[in-house]
Every structure is written in structure tokens, then in C-alpha cells.
Motif scaffolding. Structure first.
Motif, PDB file in Angstrom:
ATOM      1  N   GLY A  38      80.313  35.106  20.213  1.00 13.77           N
ATOM      2  CA  GLY A  38      79.768  36.463  20.227  1.00 13.77           C
ATOM      3  C   GLY A  38      78.372  36.530  20.813  1.00 13.77           C
ATOM      4  N   VAL A  39      77.528  35.582  20.435  1.00 15.41           N
ATOM      5  CA  VAL A  39      76.164  35.549  20.973  1.00 15.41           C
ATOM      6  C   VAL A  39      76.199  35.301  22.474  1.00 15.41           C
ATOM      7  CG1 VAL A  39      74.017  34.225  20.976  1.00 15.41           C
ATOM      8  CG2 VAL A  39      75.038  34.912  18.822  1.00 15.41           C
ATOM      9  N   GLY A  40      77.029  34.372  22.907  1.00 16.01           N
ATOM     10  CA  GLY A  40      77.136  34.098  24.347  1.00 16.01           C
ATOM     11  C   GLY A  40      77.616  35.307  25.124  1.00 16.01           C
ATOM     12  N   MET A  41      78.600  36.005  24.584  1.00 16.34           N
ATOM     13  CA  MET A  41      79.095  37.207  25.259  1.00 16.34           C
ATOM     14  C   MET A  41      78.028  38.307  25.296  1.00 16.34           C
ATOM     15  SD  MET A  41      83.013  37.321  23.846  1.00 16.34           S
ATOM     16  CE  MET A  41      83.299  38.950  24.482  1.00 16.34           C
ATOM     17  N   GLY A  42      77.294  38.456  24.208  1.00 12.28           N
ATOM     18  CA  GLY A  42      76.250  39.481  24.160  1.00 12.28           C
ATOM     19  C   GLY A  42      75.136  39.219  25.144  1.00 12.28           C
ATOM     20  N   ILE A  43      74.664  37.990  25.199  1.00 15.77           N
ATOM     21  CA  ILE A  43      73.589  37.660  26.132  1.00 15.77           C
ATOM     22  C   ILE A  43      74.093  37.744  27.572  1.00 15.77           C
ATOM     23  CG2 ILE A  43      72.056  35.808  26.907  1.00 15.77           C
ATOM     24  CD1 ILE A  43      71.722  35.028  23.974  1.00 15.77           C
ATOM     25  N   GLY A  44      75.326  37.355  27.816  1.00 18.99           N
ATOM     26  CA  GLY A  44      75.903  37.492  29.153  1.00 18.99           C
ATOM     27  C   GLY A  44      76.000  38.945  29.584  1.00 18.99           C
ATOM     28  N   LYS A  45      76.395  39.808  28.651  1.00 18.44           N
ATOM     29  CA  LYS A  45      76.483  41.242  28.947  1.00 18.44           C
ATOM     30  C   LYS A  45      75.105  41.809  29.265  1.00 18.44           C
ATOM     31  CE  LYS A  45      78.683  45.302  28.494  1.00 18.44           C
ATOM     32  NZ  LYS A  45      79.362  45.830  29.643  1.00 18.44           N
ATOM     33  N   ILE A  46      74.107  41.396  28.506  1.00 21.90           N
ATOM     34  CA  ILE A  46      72.746  41.872  28.755  1.00 21.90           C
ATOM     35  C   ILE A  46      72.268  41.412  30.133  1.00 21.90           C
ATOM     36  CG2 ILE A  46      70.329  41.568  28.086  1.00 21.90           C
ATOM     37  CD1 ILE A  46      71.241  41.583  25.217  1.00 21.90           C
ATOM     38  N   GLY A  47      72.502  40.147  30.456  1.00 22.79           N
ATOM     39  CA  GLY A  47      72.081  39.629  31.762  1.00 22.79           C
ATOM     40  C   GLY A  47      72.768  40.351  32.913  1.00 22.79           C
ATOM     41  N   GLY A  48      74.066  40.577  32.776  1.00 25.12           N
ATOM     42  CA  GLY A  48      74.798  41.282  33.830  1.00 25.12           C
ATOM     43  C   GLY A  48      74.315  42.708  34.005  1.00 25.12           C
ATOM     44  N   SER A  49      74.082  43.384  32.897  1.00 16.50           N
ATOM     45  CA  SER A  49      73.589  44.759  32.964  1.00 16.50           C
ATOM     46  C   SER A  49      72.183  44.806  33.557  1.00 16.50           C
ATOM     47  CB  SER A  49      73.583  45.392  31.575  1.00 16.50           C
ATOM     48  OG  SER A  49      74.893  45.460  31.066  1.00 16.50           O
ATOM     49  N   ALA A  50      71.363  43.824  33.232  1.00 19.34           N
ATOM     50  CA  ALA A  50      70.014  43.782  33.799  1.00 19.34           C
ATOM     51  C   ALA A  50      70.070  43.559  35.304  1.00 19.34           C
ATOM     52  CB  ALA A  50      69.196  42.687  33.121  1.00 19.34           C
ATOM     53  N   MET A  51      70.970  42.701  35.762  1.00 25.13           N
ATOM     54  CA  MET A  51      71.095  42.477  37.208  1.00 25.13           C
ATOM     55  C   MET A  51      71.561  43.748  37.920  1.00 25.13           C
ATOM     56  SD  MET A  51      70.101  39.491  37.899  1.00 25.13           S
ATOM     57  CE  MET A  51      68.968  39.451  36.547  1.00 25.13           C
ATOM     58  N   ASP A  52      72.469  44.485  37.305  1.00 29.47           N
ATOM     59  CA  ASP A  52      72.919  45.754  37.878  1.00 29.47           C
ATOM     60  C   ASP A  52      71.755  46.745  37.962  1.00 29.47           C
ATOM     61  OD1 ASP A  52      75.500  44.811  38.132  1.00 29.47           O
ATOM     62  OD2 ASP A  52      76.232  45.803  36.304  1.00 29.47           O
ATOM     63  N   ALA A  53      70.971  46.807  36.885  1.00 36.06           N
ATOM     64  CA  ALA A  53      69.838  47.738  36.871  1.00 36.06           C
ATOM     65  C   ALA A  53      68.788  47.351  37.909  1.00 36.06           C
ATOM     66  CB  ALA A  53      69.220  47.775  35.477  1.00 36.06           C
ATOM     67  N   ILE A  54      68.537  46.067  38.062  1.00 36.00           N
ATOM     68  CA  ILE A  54      67.553  45.615  39.052  1.00 36.00           C
ATOM     69  C   ILE A  54      68.062  45.893  40.462  1.00 36.00           C
ATOM     70  CG2 ILE A  54      66.441  43.565  40.025  1.00 36.00           C
ATOM     71  CD1 ILE A  54      66.262  42.496  37.121  1.00 36.00           C
ATOM     72  N   ALA A  55      69.364  45.769  40.673  1.00 35.95           N
ATOM     73  CA  ALA A  55      69.924  46.071  41.990  1.00 35.95           C
ATOM     74  C   ALA A  55      69.777  47.556  42.316  1.00 35.95           C
ATOM     75  CB  ALA A  55      71.400  45.677  42.036  1.00 35.95           C
ATOM     76  N   ARG A  56      69.862  48.420  41.313  1.00 34.08           N
ATOM     77  CA  ARG A  56      69.722  49.854  41.545  1.00 34.08           C
ATOM     78  C   ARG A  56      68.262  50.268  41.728  1.00 34.08           C
ATOM     79  NH1 ARG A  56      73.089  50.726  36.741  1.00 34.08           N
ATOM     80  NH2 ARG A  56      75.209  50.399  37.439  1.00 34.08           N
ATOM     81  N   GLN A  57      67.369  49.644  40.927  1.00 29.11           N
ATOM     82  CA  GLN A  57      65.947  49.999  40.979  1.00 29.11           C
ATOM     83  C   GLN A  57      65.101  48.729  41.035  1.00 29.11           C
ATOM     84  OE1 GLN A  57      65.407  52.403  37.459  1.00 29.11           O
ATOM     85  NE2 GLN A  57      65.303  54.239  38.764  1.00 29.11           N
ATOM     86  N   PRO A  58      64.954  48.152  42.221  1.00 27.92           N
ATOM     87  CA  PRO A  58      64.181  46.900  42.332  1.00 27.92           C
ATOM     88  C   PRO A  58      62.722  47.046  41.903  1.00 27.92           C
ATOM     89  CG  PRO A  58      65.382  47.361  44.359  1.00 27.92           C
ATOM     90  CD  PRO A  58      65.523  48.552  43.486  1.00 27.92           C
ATOM     91  N   GLU A  59      62.163  48.241  42.010  1.00 26.98           N
ATOM     92  CA  GLU A  59      60.756  48.432  41.641  1.00 26.98           C
ATOM     93  C   GLU A  59      60.539  48.349  40.127  1.00 26.98           C
ATOM     94  OE1 GLU A  59      62.740  52.408  41.724  1.00 26.98           O
ATOM     95  OE2 GLU A  59      62.655  50.768  43.149  1.00 26.98           O
ATOM     96  N   ALA A  60      61.595  48.478  39.335  1.00 28.43           N
ATOM     97  CA  ALA A  60      61.482  48.413  37.874  1.00 28.43           C
ATOM     98  C   ALA A  60      61.816  47.012  37.356  1.00 28.43           C
ATOM     99  CB  ALA A  60      62.397  49.446  37.247  1.00 28.43           C
ATOM    100  N   TYR A  61      61.718  46.013  38.215  1.00 25.21           N
ATOM    101  CA  TYR A  61      62.096  44.641  37.868  1.00 25.21           C
ATOM    102  C   TYR A  61      61.385  44.143  36.607  1.00 25.21           C
ATOM    103  CZ  TYR A  61      62.257  39.557  38.193  1.00 25.21           C
ATOM    104  OH  TYR A  61      62.414  38.236  37.912  1.00 25.21           O
TER     105      TYR A  61
END
Length: 87
Positions: A38-61
Motif C-alpha cells: 500500500g505504501v509503495g502504491m501510494g508513493i508511486g501514485k504521488i510521484g506519477g501525479s507530480a510528474m503529470d503536474a510538472i509536465a503541465r506547469q513546468p514553472e511550478a516545479y
């Protein structure tokens, strides 16, 4: 013969006790495994979502990375607490 049979009885009782104790530990091991998954899945989900957000708004890195690290640390802390609660 009577003394020998008592000795063997004690040995068998000890073996049965050890077997029961081992069987009682199985749910603990399964629970610990589920916590880690569960912890691994949660941290993986957070990392993936963060990469998506950074791809959409690179200035908010910086803000995204900070929020991601805080959330990952909280999830990991909850995972450690759950592991201690299970064991």
C-alpha cells in the motif's frame, strides 16, 4: 517407560505450541506485506501525479516537488506506524 512417555509428551506439547505460535504469526506477515504494498502504491501514485503536474506547469516545479515530498513522507510515516501496529 512411564518417565520416557512423559518426556515425549512434553516434547510433543512444545512442538504443538511452536506450530500454533507459527500459525498465529501468518496474519502478521500478511498484514506487514499489505502495508508495504500500500505504501509503495501510494508513493508511486504521488510521484506519477507530480510528474503529470510538472509536465503541465513546468514553472511550478518547486512547489509541486515540495508538496510531493511532504505527502510521500507522510505516507511513509503512516506506513511505519502501521508496521509497528501490526507486529
Amino acid at each position: 517407560d512411564v518417565e520416557r512417555s512423559r518426556g515425549l509428551g512434553d516434547v510433543y506439547k512444545r512442538q504443538v505450541f511452536n506450530l500454533i505460535f507459527t500459525i498465529m504469526e501468518i496474519p502478521v506477515m500478511v498484514g506487514a506485506g499489505l502495508v508495504v504494498i500500500g505504501v509503495g502504491m501510494g508513493i508511486g501514485k504521488i510521484g506519477g501525479s507530480a510528474m503529470d503536474a510538472i509536465a503541465r506547469q513546468p514553472e511550478a516545479y518547486g512547489k509541486i516537488q515540495t508538496a510531493m515530498l511532504i505527502a510521500a513522507a507522510l505516507i511513509e510515516g503512516i506506513g511505519f506506524a502501521a508496521l509497528f501496529a501490526v507486529s
